[in-house]
Enzyme design. Structure first.
Site, short mmCIF file in Angstrom:
data_model
loop_
_atom_site.label_atom_id
_atom_site.label_comp_id
_atom_site.label_asym_id
_atom_site.label_seq_id
_atom_site.Cartn_x
_atom_site.Cartn_y
_atom_site.Cartn_z
N HIS A 5 0.82 -1.21 0.00
CA HIS A 5 0.00 0.00 0.00
C HIS A 5 0.85 1.26 0.00
O HIS A 5 0.54 2.24 -0.68
CB HIS A 5 -0.96 0.01 1.20
CG HIS A 5 -2.28 -0.58 0.86
ND1 HIS A 5 -2.46 -1.94 0.75
CD2 HIS A 5 -3.47 -0.01 0.54
CE1 HIS A 5 -3.73 -2.16 0.42
NE2 HIS A 5 -4.35 -1.02 0.28
N LYS A 40 -10.53 -7.58 7.29
CA LYS A 40 -11.28 -7.87 8.52
C LYS A 40 -11.02 -6.73 9.49
O LYS A 40 -9.94 -6.14 9.51
CB LYS A 40 -10.87 -9.21 9.12
CG LYS A 40 -9.39 -9.30 9.46
CD LYS A 40 -9.13 -9.96 10.79
CE LYS A 40 -7.65 -10.16 11.02
NZ LYS A 40 -7.25 -9.94 12.41
#
Lengths: 180, 280
Positions: free
Chosen positions: A38, A103
């Site tokens: 990222h 999650k």
């Protein structure tokens, strides 16, 4: 309640019809990226450079699989905690990223970005990683192999079980659950 | 009379434990998950725990780790004081077993240098806790501890005036703030007392206690039951989707502390509450 069948590429109409708590079976192409990837993806974006995959309509899965045993497509591949990617997600969604899978909780800026960009955040089954591996039919590293488990992988999945956590209307299943 | 054990046998044992503990849950954890499933009435919670249970069978059949996060290797050693360890360095032998197990078992290597974040590539070093005990045996307990649940763990140096109510509040708040992140249904390990470094160790050891077993001290046993009930009323539920299955157990370990202090540590384990022991 029957599961909603979705296939990539995802369009805005499909995404806007999803509601928190919906169970989805996703098929098609998704890309794995977690912390280190990222950082690099957003650096490319900021510098106006080409990303390893096209963002518009894309789905990112926050996952770093265990090593692939011989004869298998991939190792165990459950989701990692999404909150660590929160600082990067709005910029990616502004550039067209359609959905993220992970999650755990997202922060308000991601929730707002989901509304503004008509993007959705799904939860995969944390810790049920051998089960999720059975949904992966093809896997290929497409960027930064030196990152190992954190490299960007292109996965072709079939009927990957997901739950809608943040929809395009600013709702949050995790908040709704504890308010019940 | 002393007994000898060669470090090669320790390496081999660690290799086996690393692989098998990552593929199979302890029976008590598996049973607790089944009980949680049977206790659920919310359809989404039921299907979620069904998938968690199904994952155990797939991992066993496919020889895959239960979770892609195969953890940091935490190793507890109980070394009999009449035992002599021969043939090399004990710490090296353990790390050698970790490296071997994580390589041979196709387990993820998740250990990096803290600042540069460079991967050590073999999941070493392990975190090793040793305790010298009577006897001539070596008990090894291998605990692959995932990062997500570890991140949600907490330590507080409470004021003694906080008392039992302060302790309860701190534990419940830790679980509430963790929410869906540590992959519930969780196991909550609590260490009360000791000092700044000992309370978290007590909390981690508490995670290893058999689910369903009762704490020796009656007051502690009652506190565990009260906390488990309160936590399962938070409605976080399996994976944070709602329902009654936020925690499978609350285990508390205590130790005396300085009269100026009240350390409380909460170590959270995900539902993949892995640990396995062997006695050599």
């Amino acid at each position: 309640m029957s599961d909603i069948i979705l296939t990539t590429p995802l369009n805005k109409e499909q995404l806007q019809s999803l509601k928190i708590g919906d169970k989805v079976l996703l098929s098609g192409i998704i890309y794995t990226a977690r912390d280190a990837a990222h950082k690099r993806l957003v650096a490319l974006l900021v510098n106006g450079e080409k990303l390893p995959f096209e963002l518009p309509g894309a789905v990112i899965y926050y996952a770093g699989p265990s090593p692939t045993p011989p004869g298998k497509v991939i190792g165990s591949v459950g989701p990692t905690t999404s909150g660590r990617m929160d600082d990067y997600t709005p910029a990616l969604q502004d550039a067209g990223l359609a959905a993220t899978i992970g999650k755990g909780k997202r922060n308000q800026s991601v929730i707002d970005s989901c509304v503004a960009n008509k993007a959705v955040y799904f939860a995969a089954l944390g810790g049920a990683a051998a089960l999720t591996a059975q949904c992966v039919k093809e896997a290929e590293i497409i960027a930064w192999p030196e990152l190992g488990a954190e490299a960007v992988r292109r996965l072709r999945v079939e009927n990957m079980p997901l739950v809608v956590i943040n929809d395009t209307n600013g709702n949050d299943l995790y908040i709704k659950a504890v308010e019940a | 009379m002393s007994r000898e054990i060669n470090v090669k046998d320790i390496t081999a044992a660690i290799t086996n434990l690393a692989i098998s503990s990552n593929r199979k849950l302890p029976d008590d954890v598996a049973n607790a998950l089944t009980a949680a499933r049977n206790n659920e009435s919310l359809p989404l919670a039921q299907t979620t725990i069904d998938d968690i249970i199904k994952n155990q069978q797939i991992a066993a059949d496919q020889k895959l780790p239960l979770c892609q996060d195969t953890g940091m290797a935490v190793v507890f050693l109980e070394i009999g004081q009449q035992l002599q360890i021969t043939g090399g360095d004990l710490t090296e032998a353990i790390n050698c077993g970790v490296a071997q197990g994580y390589t041979d078992g196709y387990l993820r290597k998740s250990i990096v240098s803290p600042l540069k974040r460079e991967n050590t590539n073999d999941n070493t070093p392990a975190v090793i806790h040793t305790n010298i005990v009577p006897g001539d045996k070596l008990k090894i307990t291998f605990v692959p501890k995932g990062g997500g649940a570890e991140n949600m763990s907490r330590l507080a140096m409470l004021k003694p005036s906080a008392g039992i109510e302060g302790i309860k509040r701190f534990i419940i708040d830790a679980v509430r703030e963790a929410g869906p992140n540590p992959c519930p249904p969780i196991v909550v390990g609590v260490g009360i007392g000791g000092n700044f470094e000992y309370a978290p160790l007590l909390a981690k050891q508490a995670l290893l206690r058999t689910i369903g077993s009762k704490a020796d001290d009656e007051d502690i046993a009652a506190l565990e039951t009260e906390l488990l009930t309160a936590i399962n009323k938070l409605n976080i539920g399996a994976q944070g989707f709602g329902g009654k299955s936020t925690a499978l157990a609350v285990h508390i370990a205590t130790a005396p502390c300085h009269f100026a202090t009240l350390p409380v540590a909460v170590n959270i384990n995900c539902h993949v509450a892995r640990h396995q022991s062997v006695i050599l």
